[in-house]
Design an enzyme around this catalytic site. Structure first.
Site, short mmCIF file in Angstrom:
data_model
loop_
_atom_site.label_atom_id
_atom_site.label_comp_id
_atom_site.label_asym_id
_atom_site.label_seq_id
_atom_site.Cartn_x
_atom_site.Cartn_y
_atom_site.Cartn_z
CB CYS A 1 18.61 -13.06 14.86
SG CYS A 1 17.43 -12.06 15.37
CD GLN B 1 11.05 -3.95 15.25
OE1 GLN B 1 11.38 -4.77 14.80
NE2 GLN B 1 9.94 -3.35 14.72
CG HIS C 1 14.45 -8.69 13.94
ND1 HIS C 1 15.00 -8.38 15.08
CD2 HIS C 1 13.32 -7.93 13.56
CE1 HIS C 1 14.15 -7.31 15.67
NE2 HIS C 1 13.33 -6.98 14.85
CB CYS D 1 19.16 -8.56 17.45
SG CYS D 1 19.05 -10.00 18.39
CD GLU D 2 18.81 -6.12 24.61
OE1 GLU D 2 19.60 -5.12 24.57
OE2 GLU D 2 18.08 -6.73 25.38
CG HIS D 3 17.81 -11.41 22.33
ND1 HIS D 3 16.41 -11.27 22.08
CD2 HIS D 3 17.74 -10.84 23.68
CE1 HIS D 3 15.88 -10.54 23.04
NE2 HIS D 3 16.47 -10.30 24.09
CG HIS D 4 20.44 -13.92 18.00
ND1 HIS D 4 18.93 -13.45 18.28
CD2 HIS D 4 20.50 -15.38 18.27
CE1 HIS D 4 18.35 -14.49 18.61
NE2 HIS D 4 19.05 -15.83 18.68
ZN ZN Z 1 18.00 -11.88 17.45
#
Ligand code: ZN
Length: 184
Positions: free
Chosen positions: A147, A117, A145, A76-79
């Protein structure tokens, strides 16, 4: 290209920043391990799937071709923690088909990078449309996920589903229904 020295430096800094002792036995080689791992799990950065999807074969028939339950692992590119699950890909050939293992390769190419995703699903569908030029493509992904599972809402086992339709699948509900029937 992964800059291994830089990754190692960054991991060491990061461990220091979270209050760890970077010299203790278990962590001493961690920067090196992570820079090695990055070559694999981020090996898709800067690549597209056309190298896998270029070779196609002539085939007759008008039915749907489906590849089910293709496992994938992404980050996941956010976390920067993993999300992973299964991909389901269906297409309607327009005279040409592709080796089934190549669909899995296409998924892998786009999964091995910091990703979300929704985008992963669309990139796989678009790459198949562009290279194979079928009459339509439908891609569904279901993933857990980490995260969401190990932090925040803390709901382990929750699955995120994404669905992308291209070409004839976009407007034809009967075709979409066939897709879901084939999942059973
Ligand atoms: Zn994430």
């Amino acid at each position: 290209m992964i800059d291994e020295a830089k990754v190692q430096q960054a991991v060491k800094l990061f461990l220091e920043a979270i209050g760890e002792e970077t010299k203790r036995e278990g962590l001493a080689d961690t920067p090196k391990r992570i820079s090695n791992m990055c070559k694999e799990i981020f090996g898709g950065i800067g690549k597209d799937a056309s190298e896998h999807l270029r070779v196609t074969f002539e085939a007759e028939g008008k039915g749907i071709v489906m590849e089910k339950e293709i496992p994938f692992y992404s980050v996941c590119e956010h976390h920067l923690v993993p999300f992973f699950g299964k991909a389901y890909i269906a297409y309607i050939p327009d005279g040409r088909v592709i080796g089934l293992s190549k669909l899995a390769r296409a998924v892998e190419t786009y999964a091995r990078r910091p990703q979300i995703q929704e985008q992963l699903t669309a990139q796989v569908a678009d790459a198949i449309m562009e290279n194979l030029k079928p009459k339509g493509v439908m891609v569904m992904m279901e993933a857990e996920h980490l995260c969401m599972s190990m932090r925040g809402v803390n709901k382990p086992g929750t699955k995120t589903m994404t669905l992308v339709c291209r070409g004839e699948f976009e407007e034809n509900q009967a075709l979409q229904a066939s897709f879901f029937q084939m999942l059973r």
